[in-house]
Design an enzyme around this catalytic site. Structure first.
Site, PDB file in Angstrom:
ATOM      1  N   GLU A 254       0.881  -1.177   0.000  1.00  0.00           N
ATOM      2  CA  GLU A 254       0.000   0.000   0.000  1.00  0.00           C
ATOM      3  C   GLU A 254       0.912   1.219   0.000  1.00  0.00           C
ATOM      4  O   GLU A 254       1.499   1.571   1.033  1.00  0.00           O
ATOM      5  CB  GLU A 254      -0.906  -0.021   1.236  1.00  0.00           C
ATOM      6  CG  GLU A 254      -1.791  -1.252   1.342  1.00  0.00           C
ATOM      7  CD  GLU A 254      -2.915  -1.270   0.317  1.00  0.00           C
ATOM      8  OE1 GLU A 254      -3.146  -0.230  -0.335  1.00  0.00           O
ATOM      9  OE2 GLU A 254      -3.564  -2.314   0.170  1.00  0.00           O
ATOM     10  N   CYS A 288      -1.843   9.265   2.261  1.00  0.00           N
ATOM     11  CA  CYS A 288      -1.539   8.771   0.916  1.00  0.00           C
ATOM     12  C   CYS A 288      -2.626   9.112  -0.088  1.00  0.00           C
ATOM     13  O   CYS A 288      -2.361   9.258  -1.283  1.00  0.00           O
ATOM     14  CB  CYS A 288      -1.298   7.258   0.944  1.00  0.00           C
ATOM     15  SG  CYS A 288      -2.700   6.305   1.599  1.00  0.00           S
TER      16      CYS A 288
END
Length: 486
Positions: A254, A288
């Protein structure tokens, strides 16, 4: 200062709290005021080995435990978190510089994912598959991968550690967790303490607080873990993937993003402004999924820009302990310096600073930049902080081209008065996730989470979590007799 910082400033290996045996310490600082929260003697390669061996031993028995019995541990862990919410909030604020709003957001999601882990223990199901061979029965079993190595980041360390640790354990695996060195308590030993209080058998979850300067690639090269779950930058993720592949391990990655929030000509401008400001500046932009780029149709550019800038100027910057603070400190001085450099580089390239925030220690005030040259490298990279790029466009086709013009493909959003127009726009974007008439920052327990391109490999949440932390095993049974040609 919370007692967690003194009580949990240790390694947690094979069910025991103990100091590391390395020759130096990781110093845990409060990023807002520089207060020393803890000093933790680092774990060595030998302790990484001890942690993995403990997980390997404990996992064999854990995998035999009835799934309903395993589930009880996670129900208790949820109660432990609920009983200690105030203390955990204080730890998030002190160690991360997270605001009260951010701490509440992270805790809420952490509890939601833990609730899902309660159910995950019961999720794996086997299958009987037809065979072309007479008398043969094909059984497909779903079994734990064994031991999982988890590497968590500094921005949402409590949530993102739990998001891999809890389901991996619920599905019958052992775990070794290595938190980011800037958040060793929130992302590491606090998680271990919660599961210890919840009655998880010793050895199943181990936490090693260390640094690659000490252990190199030992954490990912070790022969015991079959899967590495990594959340962090694409640069480090590329290395993790390479090492895993060379050792025939699976990896769930991720990674970073360069998400865009797009405002089409028929959008509700006031609502889009609210969504864009939140999507860019939540947790100082250290997310993110944050909207690095805000794209606005040129026909409404003036109105949107005026309202966006006005709202950004109202964001309170300062002490994260103040409930009114929206923007606290970034995690460390190197992050603060790099963000200042981004703003100055953009201006040097010809950008206009509609808001030019200053930097004081780790407090980075918001900046809003426009007229950034289309060929600027800044528009290609992830900017992990409170800096927004406003980009005008003429029509949907150009907007799609600009949004996709990045090596990343994690999240994004589009605002429009026509929902199906928004969905059609979203289908053209090369991302793992995209949202219509909402912000860019979302995560939910049942929906596959992950990115395309440099934003990662694999998915987590719901059924994809079962796929990630288990493997399939084919066992055939011949009830009659097979024919062999020789």
């Amino acid at each position: 200062m919370s007692s967690y910082f003194t009580d949990l400033a240790q390694q947690y290996i094979d069910g025991e709290w103990r100091p590391g045996t390395g020759s130096w310490e990781i110093i845990d600082f409060n990023p807002y005021d520089g207060e020393k929260l803890a000093a933790i003697t680092i774990a060595t390669v030998e302790e990484v080995d001890q942690a993995y061996r403990a997980a390997e031993r404990a996992q064999k028995e854990w995998a035999k435990v009835n799934a309903y019995a395993r589930r009880a541990v996670f129900e208790k862990a949820l109660r432990v978190i609920e009983e200690h919410e105030q203390e955990i909030t204080e730890v998030i604020i002190a160690e991360l510089g997270g605001t009260h709003l951010k701490a509440g957001f992270e805790l809420h999601l952490a509890k939601e994912f833990l609730r899902e882990s309660v159910q995950l223990a019961l999720r794996p199901e086997g299958r009987i598959i037809p065979s072309p061979t007479d008398g043969k029965e094909n059984r497909l079993y779903r079994v734990p991968v064994g031991v999982v190595g988890v590497i968590s980041p500094f921005n949402f360390p409590f949530l993102l550690s739990l998001k891999s640790v809890a389901p991996a354990l619920a599905l019958g695996n052992g775990v070794v967790l290595k938190p980011h060195q800037n958040t060793p308590i929130t992302g590491g030993s606090l998680v271990a303490k919660i599961f210890e209080e919840a009655g998880l058998p010793g050895g199943l979850l181990n936490v090693v607080i260390t640094d690659i300067a000490e252990i190199g690639d030992a954490f990912i090269e070790h022969p015991v873990p079959k899967l590495i779950s990594f959340t962090g930058s694409d640069k480090v993720g590329r290395h993790v993937a390479t090492v895993c592949a060379s050792h025939f391990k699976r990896s769930i990655l991720e990674l970073g993003g360069n998400s865009a929030l797009v405002v089409l000509d028929d959008a509700d401008v006031d609502y889009a402004v609210d969504a864009a400001v939140f999507s860019r500046y939540v947790h100082q932009g250290q997310v993110c999924m944050a909207a690095n780029r805000v794209l606005v149709d040129r026909s409404i550019q003036a109105e949107f820009t005026e309202k966006f800038v006005a709202k950004v100027k109202t964001l309170k910057v300062g002490d994260p302990r103040d409930p009114q603070t929206v923007i606290g400190p970034v995690i460390n001085s190197s992050q603060a310096d790099s963000l200042s450099a981004v703003v100055e580089q953009a201006i040097a390239e010809g950008a206009t600073a509609l808001v030019h925030g200053t930097t004081t220690d780790n407090l980075v005030e918001p900046s809003v930049l426009t007229d950034v040259p289309a060929d600027s490298a800044l528009l290609q990279q992830e900017v992990f902080g409170p800096v927004a790029f406003l980009i005008p466009f003429d029509g949907e086709e150009e907007a799609v081209r600009i949004v996709n013009d990045t090596p990343y493909g994690l999240s994004g959003a589009v605002h429009t008065g026509d929902i199906e127009r928004g969905v059609n726009f979203a289908k053209q974007i090369d991302t793992g996730m995209f949202h219509v008439n909402d912000g860019t920052v979302h995560d939910e327990p049942l929906v596959p989470f992950g990115g395309e391109k440099h934003s990662g490999i694999g998915r987590l949440n719901g059924e994809t979590t079962v796929d990630a932390f288990t493997t399939q095993k084919w066992i055939s049974v011949q009830h009659g007799r097979s024919f062999f040609p020789f």
